[in-house]
Design a protein around this motif. Sequence first.
Motif, PDB file in Angstrom:
ATOM      1  N   ALA A 120       0.848  -1.194   0.000  1.00 25.01           N
ATOM      2  CA  ALA A 120       0.000   0.000   0.000  1.00 25.01           C
ATOM      3  C   ALA A 120       0.885   1.247   0.000  1.00 25.01           C
ATOM      4  CB  ALA A 120      -0.914  -0.008   1.225  1.00 25.01           C
ATOM      5  N   PRO A 121       0.452   2.315  -0.666  1.00 27.98           N
ATOM      6  CA  PRO A 121       1.267   3.528  -0.775  1.00 27.98           C
ATOM      7  C   PRO A 121       1.715   4.114   0.564  1.00 27.98           C
ATOM      8  CG  PRO A 121      -0.621   3.652  -2.255  1.00 27.98           C
ATOM      9  CD  PRO A 121      -0.793   2.421  -1.432  1.00 27.98           C
ATOM     10  N   VAL A 122       0.930   3.913   1.610  1.00 23.77           N
ATOM     11  CA  VAL A 122       1.277   4.496   2.909  1.00 23.77           C
ATOM     12  C   VAL A 122       2.651   4.025   3.391  1.00 23.77           C
ATOM     13  CG1 VAL A 122       0.109   2.703   4.287  1.00 23.77           C
ATOM     14  CG2 VAL A 122       0.438   5.001   5.230  1.00 23.77           C
ATOM     15  N   TRP A 123       3.034   2.795   3.067  1.00 24.76           N
ATOM     16  CA  TRP A 123       4.299   2.253   3.570  1.00 24.76           C
ATOM     17  C   TRP A 123       5.502   2.843   2.845  1.00 24.76           C
ATOM     18  CZ3 TRP A 123       3.095   1.001   8.018  1.00 24.76           C
ATOM     19  CH2 TRP A 123       1.907   0.330   8.304  1.00 24.76           C
ATOM     20  N   ALA A 124       5.292   3.480   1.723  1.00 25.11           N
ATOM     21  CA  ALA A 124       6.371   4.200   1.046  1.00 25.11           C
ATOM     22  C   ALA A 124       6.486   5.633   1.570  1.00 25.11           C
ATOM     23  CB  ALA A 124       6.134   4.224  -0.461  1.00 25.11           C
ATOM     24  N   ARG A 125       5.404   6.137   2.171  1.00 28.20           N
ATOM     25  CA  ARG A 125       5.395   7.528   2.650  1.00 28.20           C
ATOM     26  C   ARG A 125       5.866   7.665   4.090  1.00 28.20           C
ATOM     27  NH1 ARG A 125       0.106   7.595   0.244  1.00 28.20           N
ATOM     28  NH2 ARG A 125      -0.769   7.783   2.330  1.00 28.20           N
ATOM     29  N   ILE A 126       5.712   6.629   4.909  1.00 30.90           N
ATOM     30  CA  ILE A 126       6.137   6.723   6.312  1.00 30.90           C
ATOM     31  C   ILE A 126       7.264   5.741   6.570  1.00 30.90           C
ATOM     32  CG2 ILE A 126       3.826   7.429   7.050  1.00 30.90           C
ATOM     33  CD1 ILE A 126       3.566   4.602   8.311  1.00 30.90           C
ATOM     34  N   ASP A 127       8.037   6.023   7.601  1.00 32.10           N
ATOM     35  CA  ASP A 127       9.133   5.133   7.978  1.00 32.10           C
ATOM     36  C   ASP A 127       8.922   4.661   9.413  1.00 32.10           C
ATOM     37  OD1 ASP A 127      11.412   3.693   8.406  1.00 32.10           O
ATOM     38  OD2 ASP A 127      12.759   5.228   7.607  1.00 32.10           O
ATOM     39  N   PRO A 128       8.337   3.473   9.584  1.00 34.56           N
ATOM     40  CA  PRO A 128       8.048   2.963  10.926  1.00 34.56           C
ATOM     41  C   PRO A 128       9.297   2.683  11.761  1.00 34.56           C
ATOM     42  CG  PRO A 128       6.820   1.753   9.256  1.00 34.56           C
ATOM     43  CD  PRO A 128       7.827   2.594   8.548  1.00 34.56           C
ATOM     44  N   ARG A 129      10.458   2.759  11.153  1.00 32.58           N
ATOM     45  CA  ARG A 129      11.691   2.530  11.924  1.00 32.58           C
ATOM     46  C   ARG A 129      11.880   3.593  13.001  1.00 32.58           C
ATOM     47  NH1 ARG A 129      15.228   1.200   6.619  1.00 32.58           N
ATOM     48  NH2 ARG A 129      14.115   3.096   6.031  1.00 32.58           N
ATOM     49  N   ALA A 130      11.152   4.707  12.906  1.00 31.33           N
ATOM     50  CA  ALA A 130      11.216   5.750  13.931  1.00 31.33           C
ATOM     51  C   ALA A 130      10.738   5.231  15.290  1.00 31.33           C
ATOM     52  CB  ALA A 130      10.367   6.946  13.506  1.00 31.33           C
ATOM     53  N   PHE A 131      10.012   4.111  15.299  1.00 35.98           N
ATOM     54  CA  PHE A 131       9.491   3.554  16.546  1.00 35.98           C
ATOM     55  C   PHE A 131      10.451   2.552  17.191  1.00 35.98           C
ATOM     56  CE2 PHE A 131       5.838   5.116  14.302  1.00 35.98           C
ATOM     57  CZ  PHE A 131       5.072   5.698  15.305  1.00 35.98           C
ATOM     58  N   LEU A 132      11.576   2.308  16.551  1.00 36.49           N
ATOM     59  CA  LEU A 132      12.531   1.315  17.047  1.00 36.49           C
ATOM     60  C   LEU A 132      13.756   1.970  17.657  1.00 36.49           C
ATOM     61  CD1 LEU A 132      12.456  -1.223  14.076  1.00 36.49           C
ATOM     62  CD2 LEU A 132      11.037  -1.200  16.131  1.00 36.49           C
ATOM     63  N   ARG A 133      14.377   1.262  18.610  1.00 40.48           N
ATOM     64  CA  ARG A 133      15.603   1.780  19.230  1.00 40.48           C
ATOM     65  C   ARG A 133      16.771   1.759  18.257  1.00 40.48           C
ATOM     66  NH1 ARG A 133      14.822  -1.078  25.046  1.00 40.48           N
ATOM     67  NH2 ARG A 133      13.148   0.292  25.719  1.00 40.48           N
ATOM     68  N   ASP A 134      16.923   0.670  17.512  1.00 32.15           N
ATOM     69  CA  ASP A 134      17.981   0.564  16.515  1.00 32.15           C
ATOM     70  C   ASP A 134      17.306   0.453  15.157  1.00 32.15           C
ATOM     71  OD1 ASP A 134      20.126   0.087  14.899  1.00 32.15           O
ATOM     72  OD2 ASP A 134      20.693  -1.813  15.816  1.00 32.15           O
ATOM     73  N   SER A 135      17.109   1.591  14.514  1.00 38.91           N
ATOM     74  CA  SER A 135      16.299   1.615  13.304  1.00 38.91           C
ATOM     75  C   SER A 135      17.034   1.155  12.062  1.00 38.91           C
ATOM     76  CB  SER A 135      15.761   3.026  13.076  1.00 38.91           C
ATOM     77  OG  SER A 135      16.829   3.937  12.906  1.00 38.91           O
ATOM     78  N   SER A 136      18.332   0.951  12.150  1.00 40.29           N
ATOM     79  CA  SER A 136      19.102   0.649  10.937  1.00 40.29           C
ATOM     80  C   SER A 136      19.046  -0.827  10.540  1.00 40.29           C
ATOM     81  CB  SER A 136      20.554   1.073  11.128  1.00 40.29           C
ATOM     82  OG  SER A 136      21.134   0.352  12.209  1.00 40.29           O
ATOM     83  N   ARG A 137      18.695  -1.705  11.461  1.00 39.64           N
ATOM     84  CA  ARG A 137      18.781  -3.143  11.188  1.00 39.64           C
ATOM     85  C   ARG A 137      17.593  -3.708  10.422  1.00 39.64           C
ATOM     86  NH1 ARG A 137      18.514  -6.677  14.849  1.00 39.64           N
ATOM     87  NH2 ARG A 137      17.396  -5.497  16.399  1.00 39.64           N
ATOM     88  N   LEU A 138      16.442  -3.073  10.524  1.00 44.08           N
ATOM     89  CA  LEU A 138      15.227  -3.658   9.964  1.00 44.08           C
ATOM     90  C   LEU A 138      14.674  -2.808   8.814  1.00 44.08           C
ATOM     91  CD1 LEU A 138      13.382  -4.663  13.271  1.00 44.08           C
ATOM     92  CD2 LEU A 138      14.836  -6.081  11.836  1.00 44.08           C
ATOM     93  N   SER A 139      13.925  -3.463   7.927  1.00 44.78           N
ATOM     94  CA  SER A 139      13.263  -2.767   6.829  1.00 44.78           C
ATOM     95  C   SER A 139      12.019  -2.045   7.358  1.00 44.78           C
ATOM     96  CB  SER A 139      12.850  -3.777   5.756  1.00 44.78           C
ATOM     97  OG  SER A 139      11.778  -4.589   6.240  1.00 44.78           O
ATOM     98  N   ARG A 140      11.422  -1.231   6.502  1.00 42.60           N
ATOM     99  CA  ARG A 140      10.186  -0.542   6.883  1.00 42.60           C
ATOM    100  C   ARG A 140       9.069  -1.537   7.206  1.00 42.60           C
ATOM    101  NH1 ARG A 140       9.329   5.003   3.640  1.00 42.60           N
ATOM    102  NH2 ARG A 140      11.481   5.715   3.691  1.00 42.60           N
TER     103      ARG A 140
END
Length: 199
Positions: A120-140
């Motif tokens: 869905a287009p929403v997942w290209a517009r937001i980055d849920p990694r902002a909710f994680l402590r280490d956002s670099s390891r996981l995909s959106r």
Amino acid sequence: MEQAAEDLGRAPDLVFLHNPEHSLREGAPHGGDVLAQACTALDDAAAKGLCAAWGVASWNPSPLLNLIDPTAPKPSILMVRAGLLVGVGTLDAADVLIKAWDLGDGAVWGMSPFGGSVSAPVWARIDPRAFLRDSSRLSRVQAAFRTAYHLPRVGSVAVGTDEPTHLGELVGALTGEVEERTIQQYRRLLRDRSQGQPA
């Protein structure tokens, strides 16, 4: 349930009362009585061995809040929508049901964490990694899935897919750590925004 047991060759592990809010509306005559009767019938079925356990699956639990009978049997599992696309009304209603039925995290399951599609287009517009402590390891997608365990707080999240690699990716997301403070800020923002909306 008898037919399901015959088809499976054994009693089902879990049977859900699915979306009772569709037929049991707040204010409907005897809605609470009907919900209590349904819960009693499912509890009796479990006692007779027709299923190992029973639960309630609700897409929109809000109409159920004033229908809960504290003397009626309680479900073993509550399944509700979970994730970043769930509105504050549903989140708050789920919290009330969880408390009313005294369910721990393991007895609460989430469903539809992607609102139907990871593309869905929403997942290209937001980055849920902002909710994680280490956002670099996981995909959106992984971050959205991991975050769904906290909106509302659930012990399991149900997803459907035909792709084993997608399931593997989601299992890998469970190593991510969610920043609880960010979740609470997000819920406050949702609540503030909903209060500013016209009725």
